[in-house]
Design a protein around this motif. Structure first.
Motif, PDB file in Angstrom:
ATOM      1  N   THR A  92     -16.891  33.506  -7.388  1.00  0.00           N
ATOM      2  CA  THR A  92     -18.061  32.797  -7.888  1.00  0.00           C
ATOM      3  C   THR A  92     -17.892  31.321  -7.619  1.00  0.00           C
ATOM      4  OG1 THR A  92     -17.837  34.350  -9.696  1.00  0.00           O
ATOM      5  CG2 THR A  92     -19.630  32.791  -9.843  1.00  0.00           C
ATOM      6  N   PHE A  93     -18.908  30.712  -7.050  1.00  0.00           N
ATOM      7  CA  PHE A  93     -18.899  29.263  -6.891  1.00  0.00           C
ATOM      8  C   PHE A  93     -19.774  28.679  -7.982  1.00  0.00           C
ATOM      9  CE2 PHE A  93     -18.185  30.590  -2.448  1.00  0.00           C
ATOM     10  CZ  PHE A  93     -17.019  29.907  -2.210  1.00  0.00           C
ATOM     11  N   ALA A  94     -19.223  27.758  -8.752  1.00  0.00           N
ATOM     12  CA  ALA A  94     -20.061  27.095  -9.746  1.00  0.00           C
ATOM     13  C   ALA A  94     -21.064  26.223  -9.009  1.00  0.00           C
ATOM     14  CB  ALA A  94     -19.194  26.240 -10.660  1.00  0.00           C
ATOM     15  N   GLY A 106     -24.245  29.677 -11.178  1.00  0.00           N
ATOM     16  CA  GLY A 106     -23.186  29.947 -10.220  1.00  0.00           C
ATOM     17  C   GLY A 106     -23.692  30.822  -9.104  1.00  0.00           C
ATOM     18  N   VAL A 107     -23.022  30.753  -7.966  1.00  0.00           N
ATOM     19  CA  VAL A 107     -23.350  31.627  -6.847  1.00  0.00           C
ATOM     20  C   VAL A 107     -22.259  32.677  -6.762  1.00  0.00           C
ATOM     21  CG1 VAL A 107     -23.735  31.749  -4.379  1.00  0.00           C
ATOM     22  CG2 VAL A 107     -24.327  29.673  -5.617  1.00  0.00           C
ATOM     23  N   THR A 108     -22.636  33.939  -6.814  1.00  0.00           N
ATOM     24  CA  THR A 108     -21.644  34.981  -6.633  1.00  0.00           C
ATOM     25  C   THR A 108     -21.588  35.323  -5.160  1.00  0.00           C
ATOM     26  OG1 THR A 108     -22.170  35.782  -8.812  1.00  0.00           O
ATOM     27  CG2 THR A 108     -20.909  37.258  -7.400  1.00  0.00           C
ATOM     28  N   ALA A 109     -20.580  34.821  -4.481  1.00  0.00           N
ATOM     29  CA  ALA A 109     -20.489  35.029  -3.043  1.00  0.00           C
ATOM     30  C   ALA A 109     -19.878  36.389  -2.737  1.00  0.00           C
ATOM     31  CB  ALA A 109     -19.674  33.920  -2.397  1.00  0.00           C
ATOM     32  N   LEU A 110     -18.973  36.864  -3.593  1.00  0.00           N
ATOM     33  CA  LEU A 110     -18.405  38.197  -3.461  1.00  0.00           C
ATOM     34  C   LEU A 110     -18.540  38.882  -4.811  1.00  0.00           C
ATOM     35  CD1 LEU A 110     -15.096  37.431  -1.532  1.00  0.00           C
ATOM     36  CD2 LEU A 110     -17.280  38.197  -0.601  1.00  0.00           C
ATOM     37  N   GLY A 113     -23.898  40.858   8.307  1.00  0.00           N
ATOM     38  CA  GLY A 113     -24.860  40.606   7.237  1.00  0.00           C
ATOM     39  C   GLY A 113     -25.614  39.327   7.502  1.00  0.00           C
ATOM     40  N   PRO A 114     -26.704  39.135   6.778  1.00  0.00           N
ATOM     41  CA  PRO A 114     -27.513  37.940   6.993  1.00  0.00           C
ATOM     42  C   PRO A 114     -26.782  36.696   6.488  1.00  0.00           C
ATOM     43  CG  PRO A 114     -28.344  39.158   5.119  1.00  0.00           C
ATOM     44  CD  PRO A 114     -27.261  39.985   5.720  1.00  0.00           C
ATOM     45  N   SER A 115     -27.319  35.556   6.821  1.00  0.00           N
ATOM     46  CA  SER A 115     -26.709  34.283   6.438  1.00  0.00           C
ATOM     47  C   SER A 115     -26.584  34.187   4.922  1.00  0.00           C
ATOM     48  CB  SER A 115     -27.573  33.146   6.979  1.00  0.00           C
ATOM     49  OG  SER A 115     -26.892  31.945   6.847  1.00  0.00           O
ATOM     50  N   GLY A 116     -25.439  33.742   4.462  1.00  0.00           N
ATOM     51  CA  GLY A 116     -25.240  33.521   3.037  1.00  0.00           C
ATOM     52  C   GLY A 116     -24.835  34.749   2.253  1.00  0.00           C
ATOM     53  N   CYS A 117     -24.522  35.871   2.944  1.00  0.00           N
ATOM     54  CA  CYS A 117     -24.215  37.096   2.210  1.00  0.00           C
ATOM     55  C   CYS A 117     -22.765  37.147   1.753  1.00  0.00           C
ATOM     56  CB  CYS A 117     -24.552  38.325   3.045  1.00  0.00           C
ATOM     57  SG  CYS A 117     -23.428  38.546   4.423  1.00  0.00           S
ATOM     58  N   GLY A 118     -21.950  36.205   2.214  1.00  0.00           N
ATOM     59  CA  GLY A 118     -20.569  36.161   1.731  1.00  0.00           C
ATOM     60  C   GLY A 118     -19.524  36.572   2.753  1.00  0.00           C
ATOM     61  N   LYS A 119     -19.905  36.709   4.013  1.00  0.00           N
ATOM     62  CA  LYS A 119     -18.951  37.141   5.037  1.00  0.00           C
ATOM     63  C   LYS A 119     -17.817  36.141   5.184  1.00  0.00           C
ATOM     64  CE  LYS A 119     -22.117  36.808   8.253  1.00  0.00           C
ATOM     65  NZ  LYS A 119     -23.345  36.358   7.625  1.00  0.00           N
ATOM     66  N   THR A 120     -18.205  34.872   5.358  1.00  0.00           N
ATOM     67  CA  THR A 120     -17.177  33.851   5.553  1.00  0.00           C
ATOM     68  C   THR A 120     -16.293  33.755   4.325  1.00  0.00           C
ATOM     69  OG1 THR A 120     -18.597  32.636   7.044  1.00  0.00           O
ATOM     70  CG2 THR A 120     -16.840  31.409   6.006  1.00  0.00           C
ATOM     71  N   THR A 121     -16.913  33.861   3.157  1.00  0.00           N
ATOM     72  CA  THR A 121     -16.135  33.773   1.928  1.00  0.00           C
ATOM     73  C   THR A 121     -15.089  34.878   1.875  1.00  0.00           C
ATOM     74  OG1 THR A 121     -18.079  32.862   0.864  1.00  0.00           O
ATOM     75  CG2 THR A 121     -16.318  33.625  -0.569  1.00  0.00           C
ATOM     76  N   LEU A 122     -15.483  36.102   2.256  1.00  0.00           N
ATOM     77  CA  LEU A 122     -14.529  37.208   2.255  1.00  0.00           C
ATOM     78  C   LEU A 122     -13.378  36.913   3.217  1.00  0.00           C
ATOM     79  CD1 LEU A 122     -13.516  39.962   1.521  1.00  0.00           C
ATOM     80  CD2 LEU A 122     -15.164  40.985   3.087  1.00  0.00           C
ATOM     81  N   ASP A 179     -14.148  34.313  12.612  1.00  0.00           N
ATOM     82  CA  ASP A 179     -15.425  33.953  11.984  1.00  0.00           C
ATOM     83  C   ASP A 179     -16.429  33.580  13.067  1.00  0.00           C
ATOM     84  OD1 ASP A 179     -17.434  33.362  10.288  1.00  0.00           O
ATOM     85  OD2 ASP A 179     -16.429  31.724   9.245  1.00  0.00           O
ATOM     86  N   GLU A 180     -17.277  34.497  13.397  1.00  0.00           N
ATOM     87  CA  GLU A 180     -18.312  34.294  14.412  1.00  0.00           C
ATOM     88  C   GLU A 180     -17.774  33.560  15.643  1.00  0.00           C
ATOM     89  OE1 GLU A 180     -22.125  33.451  13.175  1.00  0.00           O
ATOM     90  OE2 GLU A 180     -21.809  33.991  11.080  1.00  0.00           O
ATOM     91  N   PRO A 181     -16.748  34.095  16.278  1.00  0.00           N
ATOM     92  CA  PRO A 181     -16.142  33.330  17.371  1.00  0.00           C
ATOM     93  C   PRO A 181     -17.022  33.270  18.610  1.00  0.00           C
ATOM     94  CG  PRO A 181     -15.156  35.499  17.252  1.00  0.00           C
ATOM     95  CD  PRO A 181     -16.100  35.401  16.091  1.00  0.00           C
ATOM     96  N   PRO A 235     -14.868  25.248  -9.736  1.00  0.00           N
ATOM     97  CA  PRO A 235     -15.907  24.246  -9.553  1.00  0.00           C
ATOM     98  C   PRO A 235     -16.367  24.225  -8.103  1.00  0.00           C
ATOM     99  CG  PRO A 235     -13.765  23.217  -9.993  1.00  0.00           C
ATOM    100  CD  PRO A 235     -13.628  24.678 -10.228  1.00  0.00           C
ATOM    101  N   ARG A 236     -17.596  23.899  -7.899  1.00  0.00           N
ATOM    102  CA  ARG A 236     -18.186  23.942  -6.573  1.00  0.00           C
ATOM    103  C   ARG A 236     -17.314  23.216  -5.562  1.00  0.00           C
ATOM    104  NH1 ARG A 236     -22.472  24.160  -3.269  1.00  0.00           N
ATOM    105  NH2 ARG A 236     -22.366  22.528  -1.727  1.00  0.00           N
ATOM    106  N   GLY A 237     -16.908  23.958  -4.559  1.00  0.00           N
ATOM    107  CA  GLY A 237     -16.249  23.323  -3.441  1.00  0.00           C
ATOM    108  C   GLY A 237     -14.799  22.949  -3.670  1.00  0.00           C
ATOM    109  N   THR A 238     -14.170  23.398  -4.731  1.00  0.00           N
ATOM    110  CA  THR A 238     -12.778  23.021  -4.946  1.00  0.00           C
ATOM    111  C   THR A 238     -11.936  23.324  -3.727  1.00  0.00           C
ATOM    112  OG1 THR A 238     -13.083  23.672  -7.197  1.00  0.00           O
ATOM    113  CG2 THR A 238     -10.844  23.243  -6.496  1.00  0.00           C
ATOM    114  N   ASP A 239     -12.063  24.535  -3.240  1.00  0.00           N
ATOM    115  CA  ASP A 239     -11.174  24.953  -2.179  1.00  0.00           C
ATOM    116  C   ASP A 239     -11.497  24.267  -0.868  1.00  0.00           C
ATOM    117  OD1 ASP A 239      -9.570  26.833  -3.628  1.00  0.00           O
ATOM    118  OD2 ASP A 239     -11.409  27.977  -3.842  1.00  0.00           O
ATOM    119  N   THR A 240     -12.787  24.175  -0.567  1.00  0.00           N
ATOM    120  CA  THR A 240     -13.122  23.514   0.681  1.00  0.00           C
ATOM    121  C   THR A 240     -12.842  22.028   0.593  1.00  0.00           C
ATOM    122  OG1 THR A 240     -15.327  23.719  -0.138  1.00  0.00           O
ATOM    123  CG2 THR A 240     -14.776  25.015   1.789  1.00  0.00           C
ATOM    124  N   GLU A 241     -12.787  21.491  -0.622  1.00  0.00           N
ATOM    125  CA  GLU A 241     -12.464  20.079  -0.736  1.00  0.00           C
ATOM    126  C   GLU A 241     -10.996  19.836  -0.511  1.00  0.00           C
ATOM    127  OE1 GLU A 241     -13.610  17.398  -3.437  1.00  0.00           O
ATOM    128  OE2 GLU A 241     -15.688  17.480  -2.777  1.00  0.00           O
TER     129      GLU A 241
END
Ligand SMILES: Nc1ncnc2c1ncn2[C@@H]1O[C@H](COP(=O)(O)OP(=O)(O)OP(=O)(O)O)[C@@H](O)[C@H]1O
Ligand SMILES: [Mg+2]
Lengths: 364, 276, 310
Positions: free
Chosen positions: A12-14, A19-23, A40-49, A168-170, C7-13
């Motif tokens: 979860t990203f605050a 919050g955004v639940t990416a996974l 998956g479409p953009s923003g579905c959490g692929k990169t996050t995984l 990641d999308e190479p 918090p938003r962006g902690t890791d990417t920061e």
């Protein structure tokens, strides 16, 4: 033996608004040596995984296993994975050689061995000169084309001798033609090295072409997991159905009547073996790929009757958009069968390829 | 409407007239520096009535002139080293790790640094150096300079690190590089133009500063060039133009060389630095 | 299992995995030096501003707290008002109008020029910026000299004492000469960021130079303009170099605030009063900085709203 496993993985990203639940409680097993695509479409959490597997993100809950070990808290860099970023992240101040050698330099491998490994990796990826081409090893990344940069990034990843590749999308920064070449190349490389590979893409054709198995994701969840054939032939839900396929599948709303499906004023035979299971008057969605139609200028039994609205040339075939009592139905016909504009045609979906969805899920 | 070729010609004439005036404006004050040091009877005008190198040979014999250039070099080099090293580390940390209110703090420090370089802070600075036994010490001068220059240096370098794509560091990290290896191998080389900018800026600042060494250094053997320049007076109490002009030239040469070196090496521009 | 929302962006920061502890450790040397040699003397100066501290005499050894006395004195002092006004003129004409405008014009005119003319102009402009200030002051004193200065010879105005007859004009022109380099560098960097395709499009539609500037260039470099104005305003506001040319004279006609502080604190020995003026200057700087930052934020907010962290 490098299997990857995630258990209830949640990230979860605050954000400003909660919050955004990416996974979202993702549980998944990727087998040893498998070429696994995350689609998956953009923003579905692929990169996050992918980043969570690499250790660049810490999961909010859940666990990651690579090989036998629980690596949830293992720092990035100690997981034996190599990652290729979408922008390749080639260090601009280093030459190609130095870039490829970097993973070894970090580990303190002696210079002579570094050079050997670089030459081997570079030869694998066609970066050393041949009689007709010049070697790229002494150039800096800015002096390379997109395709060359991509191969250097791959060479750097292979030089690390990882047990897992994360991509990641190479291919997304390459033009269409180069992309096809790079695709073939990548698949051969993966076969030769037999390294477990997780490949992120939002291009369904790429996933179908490359992967042993595909996970189709939406909003942090896996909507279907299967081989390219399964995912293409029998999408588990309307989301996957609409996402997979170079021409989108026709998804037509209808109702069941007398064991047949009434769609756009036409009575269509349901998929084989589902007739008796269908509840009368149930609302369903009929799925039929444009490729799986028989199109004829003469009346056919149980077919859609429509007029040709648009004809798009796909090269060896044509994509027709038919107006069937106000509903648009797309079908593919061979190039020599092009009908007249506004002609009336009959389009019969192949019964063994027709799918039926109720409440968005596949029922037959 | 005028003939377009006539207009183009006029525009060209206008352009070159402007550029010539510009050239004159910037060159004019420097003519004196180019001519007077070689003049046997130096005045405030620009002429070489009788060419001589005598002024320089007088300087060579002066016990403070040449050593002062060396002193300036020590102060400028030491300050630049400390400022760039510490500022780079701090800028990177501030840019990559979230610290609440970090921008506000930076702005506040930037503003405070204008007080400390001002004349009103001289007494506190002197007393501080006195208490720390840093009077007459080059280290003291270097530390005071470093303190004054650091906020702006951090500010400039943070702009460079902020604009650096994260994926380079992440990529190195996945390959197993430790944070310090990442800093050494990736971050420092990539912000090199910024480091060069800050180095030049720090050196130039220290090189020309008069006030701080003047109040903190007692021993004339340790005077930097900026202070020594004000010691050239004739016996009659008049400024000794011969020595002043010749020394000004010597004193200016290092910064000119620095400029030439940096402009040759980096093209002396802002590389995406200070932006926003 | 407890779910922790990072918090938003902690890791990417923190892409290098630095972590708070290491970040604190590597920023410690800089922060310590700043604390000891910047913050501490600055606060001390502010404290002196509330005393009657003098350089010499009884009050040098036993300064008394006088509360806000120094501030009320300064604020009521017509000399201060005069000096403040001169400073505003100085900043406005030499920095905002002079340096920024000339710097931009040079950057714009030389933007696609190559060759020796460009290199020569850039070298001279930069030289004026990096030469030591005492040297530069001597150069200007020599050029402006009443008897044998180059300027009088050139303009055929023998006997004109420029620094006495037009002191403000002299220091304004001097500061333009001295400081244009920074604006030039910044604007030429900024201009490389203006997409040539957009300029070409504007030209294709028949836009003249001014229209190209207004419609294509300025919107692109607005942030750079503001940064530039902020920095050069602050620098010019605190600039002491004019003292070396006109010494604030004659009769305080060019006594800008830094010179005024110098006269009060060191010449008259009233350190406490000088410190009080320093604080007032700091506050003015702060206001200037806040105004610019405000404008800057508006620009960013206008295009893409910044996401706020909770
Ligand atoms: N550092 C972050 N802070 C806050 N939200 C984030 C962060 N990184 C990702 N997200 C959010 O998490 C969700 C998933 O992002 P992710 O980058 O994994 O998507 P993706 O599937 O890779 O998309 P794309 O195909 O566009 O690359 C998105 O809604 C994104 O906005
Ligand atoms: Mg992504």
């Amino acid at each position: 033996m490098t299997q990857i496993r995630t258990a209830d993985l949640t990230k979860t990203f605050a954000d400003a608004g909660g919050g955004v639940t990416a996974l979202d409680a993702l549980t998944l097993t990727i087998e040893d040596g498998e070429f696994f695509a995350l689609l998956g479409p953009s923003g579905c959490g692929k990169t996050t995984l992918l980043r969570t597997l690499a250790g660049l993100e810490t999961p909010s809950s859940g666990a990651v296993y690579i090989g036998e070990a629980d690596m949830t808290r293992t720092p990035a860099g100690k997981r034996g994975v190599a990652m290729v970023f979408q922008d390749y992240a080639l260090f601009p101040h280093m030459t190609v050689t130095e870039n490829i050698a970097y993973p070894l330099r970090v580990r303190g491998v002696p210079k002579a061995q570094q050079r050997e490994a670089v030459l081997a990796a570079a030869a694998d990826l066609g970066l050393t000169g041949t009689d007709t081409t010049v070697g790229l090893l002494d150039r800096r990344p800015e002096a390379l084309s997109g395709g060359q940069q991509q191969r250097v990034a791959l060479a750097r990843a292979t030089a690390a001798k990882p047990s897992v590749f994360l991509f990641d999308e190479p291919l997304s920064n390459l033009d269409a033609r180069l992309r096809l070449e790079a695709r073939t190349f990548l698949k051969r490389l993966q076969r030769e090295l037999a390294v477990t590979t997780v490949f992120v893409t939002h291009d369904q054709a790429e996933a179908l072409a490359l992967a042993d198995r595909i996970a189709v994701m939406q909003s942090g969840r896996i909507r279907q997991l299967g081989t390219p054939r399964e995912v293409y032939r029998r999408p588990a839900n309307t989301f996957v159905a609409s996402f997979i396929g170079s021409t989108p599948m026709n998804l037509l709303e209808g109702v069941v009547r007398d064991g047949r499906v009434l769609v756009a004023d036409s009575e269509i035979a349901p998929p084989d073996g589902t007739g008796e299971r269908l509840a009368e008057r149930a609302a369903v969605v009929l799925g039929a790929r444009p490729e799986y139609f028989r199109v004829s200028p003469d009346p056919l039994d149980g077919a859609f009757r429509g007029t040709v609205e648009v004809a798009e040339n796909l090269g060896s075939s044509l994509l027709l958009t038919l107006d069937v009592s106000g509903t648009a139905v797309q079908v593919v016909v061979a190039e020599e069968d092009e009908p007249e504009p506004r002609a009336t045609v009959w389009a019969l979906p192949r019964a063994d390829r027709t799918l039926l969805y109720a409440d968005g899920e596949l029922v037959g | 409407m005028k003939d377009p070729t006539v207009r183009a010609v006029l525009a060209k004439i206008g352009r070159y007239t402007f550029l010539s005036v510009l050239l004159g404006f910037f060159a004019l004050p420097m003519l004196w520096l180019a001519s007077t040091p070689f003049n046997a009877h130096p005045t405030l005008d620009v002429s070489i009535s009788s060419f001589t190198l005598h002024n320089f040979s007088v300087l060579l014999k002066d016990p403070y002139a040449l050593p002062s250039l060396w002193n300036s070099l020590l102060l400028a080099g030491g300050t630049a080293l400390l400022t760039v090293g510490f500022a780079a580390a701090a800028a990177y940390a501030l840019s990559r790790v979230r610290i609440p209110g970090r921008n506000g703090i930076l702005y506040a420090l930037l503003l405070l640094s204008s007080i400390v370089t001002g004349t009103a802070a001289m007494v506190p600075l002197f007393e501080l150096a006195f208490k720390l036994h840093l009077i007459d010490s080059r280290v003291g001068v270097i530390l005071v300079f470093t303190g004054g220059l650091l906020p702006a240096a951090i500010f400039i370098l943070k702009d460079f690190t902020d604009n650096m794509p994260r994926s380079y560091e992440e990529s190195a990290r996945v390959f197993g590089a430790s944070p310090f290896q990442i800093m050494r191998h990736i971050v420092l080389p990539m912000i090199r133009p910024g480091l060069a900018t800050v180095t030049v800026w720090a050196v130039v600042n220290v090189w020309s500063n008069f006030l701080i060494p003047y109040i903190l250094i007692r021993n004339p053997d340790k005077y930097p060039a900026s202070v020594v320049l004000y010691t050239f007076y004739t016996e009659g109490g008049q400024p000794d133009l011969a020595l002043i002009s010749a020394f000004s030239l010597l004193y200016s040469i290092p910064v000119v060389l620095l400029y030439l070196f940096v402009s040759h090496r980096y093209g002396f521009r802002f590389h995406g630095g200070i932006k926003r | 299992m407890a779910r922790t929302a990072s918090p938003r962006g902690t890791d990417t920061e923190d892409p290098a995995g630095l972590g708070r502890a290491r970040a604190a450790a590597i920023s410690a040397p800089a922060l310590l030096i700043i604390a000891a040699f910047l913050v501490f003397p600055a606060l001390w100066t502010l404290y002196l501003g509330t005393t009657d501290y003098r350089l010499t005499g009884f009050a040098a050894r036993h300064p008394r707290g006088v509360g806000l006395q120094n501030y009320t004195n300064v604020i009521q002092d017509p000399d201060f008002h005069h000096s403040l006004w001169l400073t505003v003129e100085y900043v406005l004409f030499s920095a905002v109008l002079g340096q920024a405008l000339l710097g931009f014009v040079i950057a714009w005119m030389l933007r696609d020029t190559r060759g020796w003319l460009k290199r020569l102009i850039e070298a001279l402009v930069l030289l004026a910026w990096i030469l030591p200030s005492s040297v530069v002051a001597f150069l200007w004193v020599a050029m402006l000299d009443r008897g044998s200065g180059t300027l009088n010879a050139l303009l055929n105005t023998p006997g004109t004492a420029w620094a006495i007859e037009h002191p403000m004009a002299v220091i304004v022109v001097f500061n333009i000469w001295r400081g244009t380099a920074f604006s030039m560098l910044l604007y030429s960097a900024a201009l490389t960021g203006v997409p040539p395709s957009q300029l070409a499009t504007a030209r294709m539609f028949g836009a003249n130079s001014w229209q190209q500037l207004r419609d294509v260039v300025f919107p692109h470099i607005r942030g750079h303009i503001l940064t530039n104005l902020l920095l050069i305003s602050l620098w010019t506001f605190n600039d002491f170099t004019p003292y070396q040319i006109t010494a604030g004279g004659p009769d305080g006609k060019s006594e800008i605030l830094p010179v005024y502080i110098y006269q009060t604190a060191l010449f008259d020995g009233q350190m406490g009063l000088g410190a009080a003026i320093s604080l007032l200057m700091l506050l003015i700087n702060l206001v200037v900085a806040l105004v610019y930052l405000r404008l800057l934020r508006e620009r960013r907010g206008g295009r893409k709203p910044e996401r706020v962290a909770p």
